[in-house]
Scaffold this active site. Sequence first.
Site, PDB file in Angstrom:
ATOM      1  N   LYS A  64       0.809  -1.224   0.000  1.00 12.61           N
ATOM      2  CA  LYS A  64       0.000   0.000   0.000  1.00 12.61           C
ATOM      3  C   LYS A  64       0.841   1.274   0.000  1.00 12.61           C
ATOM      4  O   LYS A  64       0.392   2.310  -0.483  1.00 12.61           O
ATOM      5  CB  LYS A  64      -0.955   0.005   1.194  1.00 12.61           C
ATOM      6  CG  LYS A  64      -2.041  -1.052   1.096  1.00 12.61           C
ATOM      7  CD  LYS A  64      -3.053  -0.929   2.219  1.00 12.61           C
ATOM      8  CE  LYS A  64      -4.139  -2.004   2.089  1.00 12.61           C
ATOM      9  NZ  LYS A  64      -5.226  -1.825   3.060  1.00 12.61           N
ATOM     10  N   ASP A 101      -9.790   2.694   1.905  1.00 15.54           N
ATOM     11  CA  ASP A 101      -9.807   2.077   3.231  1.00 15.54           C
ATOM     12  C   ASP A 101     -10.447   2.993   4.267  1.00 15.54           C
ATOM     13  O   ASP A 101     -11.204   2.543   5.125  1.00 15.54           O
ATOM     14  CB  ASP A 101      -8.383   1.733   3.686  1.00 15.54           C
ATOM     15  CG  ASP A 101      -7.862   0.433   3.099  1.00 15.54           C
ATOM     16  OD1 ASP A 101      -8.686  -0.410   2.692  1.00 15.54           O
ATOM     17  OD2 ASP A 101      -6.634   0.252   3.053  1.00 15.54           O
ATOM     18  N   ALA A 128      -2.348   0.186   6.249  1.00 15.94           N
ATOM     19  CA  ALA A 128      -3.753   0.223   6.664  1.00 15.94           C
ATOM     20  C   ALA A 128      -3.955   1.134   7.860  1.00 15.94           C
ATOM     21  O   ALA A 128      -4.971   1.826   7.972  1.00 15.94           O
ATOM     22  CB  ALA A 128      -4.249  -1.180   6.981  1.00 15.94           C
TER      23      ALA A 128
END
Length: 243
Positions: A64, A101, A128
């Site tokens: 990510k 997210d 995250a």
Amino acid sequence: MAKYGLLGKDIGYSFSQTFFSIKFEKEALPHTYFNFDVPCIQNFKDLISDIPDLKGLNVTIPYKEAIIPHLFRLDKESKQIGAVNTIKFRKDGKLIGYNTDHYGFAKALAHFLPIYKKTALILGSGGASKAIRYVLDAMNFEYLQVSRTSSENTITYEKVTPKVLEEHFLIINCTPLGTTPNISEAPNIPYTSLGRHHVLFDLIYNPRETEFMKRGLARGARVSNGFKMLEYQAKKSWKIWNS
């Protein structure tokens, strides 16, 4: 036929492939969704150059943050968060990064509001967790971030004392601890200090009930896995790809 997929490492358990394959079948859409399970992100450009009609990707652990240098630009929110989980392939070949997210987490967390006090512990410091911090900042939560190594902005698990747990009522697991097949694992925190005012939110969705969640339930806490969050963020990704 448009192609979409998930970019990550060790992603055989993927929610996204199942979600989108079912969606395409139900809506009679002539699209396909693949898992791109790659051991190294450095070969990303070579990977996508071999796949015609690729329109969008979701991005998961551990890429990510590492994917960002490979993109033409980021939208405002993903730039602020510092992590990308959705890539849109423009018609001119440029790749644009987004983060859904934060949207998914905010929507899923809404089901548990209000929380006894707006205090939180974020377990983990990966990509995250950055989206989680973004949401908690927007909602005016006070929070501590916990990691295996200490830094200016994090504390270690050894410093999560019973008192710390008693003062923080939303606990979010952003680590992979407890993911199938290692379902007996859980973050190392003093679970006996939990109570009915706590909410334990696990970003893991496989298994549906993690060891982290079980330990919270045993103390009377409310718990959630990451399934709803993923569902919301997947729907948001689809809107981005088709906007």
